[in-house]
Design an enzyme around this catalytic site. Structure first.
Site, short mmCIF file in Angstrom:
data_model
loop_
_atom_site.label_atom_id
_atom_site.label_comp_id
_atom_site.label_asym_id
_atom_site.label_seq_id
_atom_site.Cartn_x
_atom_site.Cartn_y
_atom_site.Cartn_z
N HIS A 147 0.92 -1.02 0.20
CA HIS A 147 0.09 0.00 0.23
C HIS A 147 0.72 1.27 -0.08
CE1 HIS A 147 -4.57 1.02 1.07
NE2 HIS A 147 -4.03 1.67 0.06
N HIS A 174 -6.42 -1.70 8.15
CA HIS A 174 -5.56 -0.72 8.97
C HIS A 174 -5.74 0.69 8.66
CE1 HIS A 174 -4.09 -5.01 8.30
NE2 HIS A 174 -3.76 -4.90 9.60
N ASP A 195 -7.26 -1.96 -0.37
CA ASP A 195 -6.56 -3.00 0.39
C ASP A 195 -6.98 -4.13 0.51
OD1 ASP A 195 -4.68 -4.60 1.97
OD2 ASP A 195 -3.67 -2.70 2.72
N GLU A 200 -2.07 -5.19 -1.90
CA GLU A 200 -1.94 -5.90 -1.01
C GLU A 200 -2.30 -7.59 -1.20
OE1 GLU A 200 0.37 -5.70 1.53
OE2 GLU A 200 0.38 -3.31 1.73
#
Length: 303
Positions: free
Chosen positions: A105, A129, A230, A275
């Protein structure tokens, strides 16, 4: 409406320690992204991959002028993001939609810099995240946990200044969706930042439809939105091939509905897909889902 799409591969894994995410672009192409986008009526050009240097672990950490450890692969990531910026900016100038395929990322430092270069653009960041650490707060020093901070002007100067000096986006124009694993310092930073965050609790309580529409309302004053996805935002049951899986993520159907609502807005003008780690995947399941979500974000509908 049919779009003119340019695919830019970024097979980079410098942002974290685990190897394999550099194979993500190949896995996505193998799964048939290009012909499936063309089947929707889009004009698609694959521009190939950004050139990535060989990863040398011995060169990953050095000392800065104050004698403090530099974060891992800062120089390499900066140079790669500069290349992403140049490639993405040219695609946007041609009136095409850049679809960036990573890689980790940290590529967002370059992608967001590129798509915000000429026109005000909102940012929807879908991720388990926060990616909102700075060198001072990061527990690991891994730069894939820092790109959002760099984009609002905080962190390593070299990352903050990729493409052009200073912040690339105002916090008021950033919406986060799907967070469920934040460092303590990130929580405090988000509370003070002005960024809108819809965590998994918000999705559980309000439903993905409500969250998606609230995200669009937050960015209603903007004509362009960059979407960065992601794959660890998905529950690991759905997307096992990621480096930092966290249980309790977005479900298969929730993810598709989110993409479909964002597509209906007509404002998605650029996109990241990051990712995807084929080494950790099961029968290319995560790459397949990534392609399906991309199709939904770019206009595929049930009816």
């Amino acid at each position: 409406m049919p779009k003119k799409i340019s695919i830019i591969g970024v097979p980079m894994d410098f942002g974290q320690l685990l190897r394999g995410v550099d194979m993500g672009p190949a896995a996505v192409r193998y799964t048939g992204l290009i012909p499936r986008l063309r089947s929707l009526g889009h004009e698609v050009v694959d521009t190939g991959d950004i050139r990535i240097p060989i990863r040398d672990f011995d060169a990953s950490i050095g000392k800065n002028n104050e004698g403090i450890d530099e974060d891992k692969y800062l120089k390499e990531i900066t140079l790669i993001c500069e290349s992403i910026y140049k490639a993405g900016k040219e695609v946007v100038k041609k009136g095409r939609l850049p679809l960036f395929i990573g890689g980790d990322h940290s590529i967002a430092v370059g992608t967001v810099a590129a798509v915000t270069n000429d026109d005000p653009t909102g940012l929807i960041w879908i991720d388990a995240h926060g990616d909102f650490n700075t060198p001072a707060t990061s527990p690991s020093g891994n730069i894939h946990g820092m790109p959002l901070a760099a984009l609002i002007g905080e962190g390593h100067d070299s990352l903050v200044n990729v493409g052009r000096p200073g912040a690339k986006i105002h916090p008021d124009n950033v919406v986060m969706i799907g967070q469920r694993d934040l460092d303590a310092s990130e929580k405090e930073r988000f509370k003070k930042s002005g960024i809108t965050v819809f965590t998994m609790r918000d999705i559980d309580e309000q439903g993905i439809s409500s969250v998606a529409n609230k995200a669009l309302m937050k960015l209603v004053h903007l004509k362009r939105i960059h979407l960065t996805v992601d794959m660890d935002a998905l529950d690991p049951v759905e997307a096992p091939g990621v480096g930092t899986p966290v249980p309790g993520g977005i479900s298969y159907r929730e993810a598709h509905l989110l993409m479909e609502i964002l597509a209906d807005s007509g404002k998605i003008t650029s996109m990241d897909l990051v990712e995807i780690n084929p080494i950790l995947d099961i029968a290319n399941k995560t790459a397949e889902l990534a392609v399906e979500l991309t199709l939904s974000a770019l206009g595929k509908s049930i009816l």
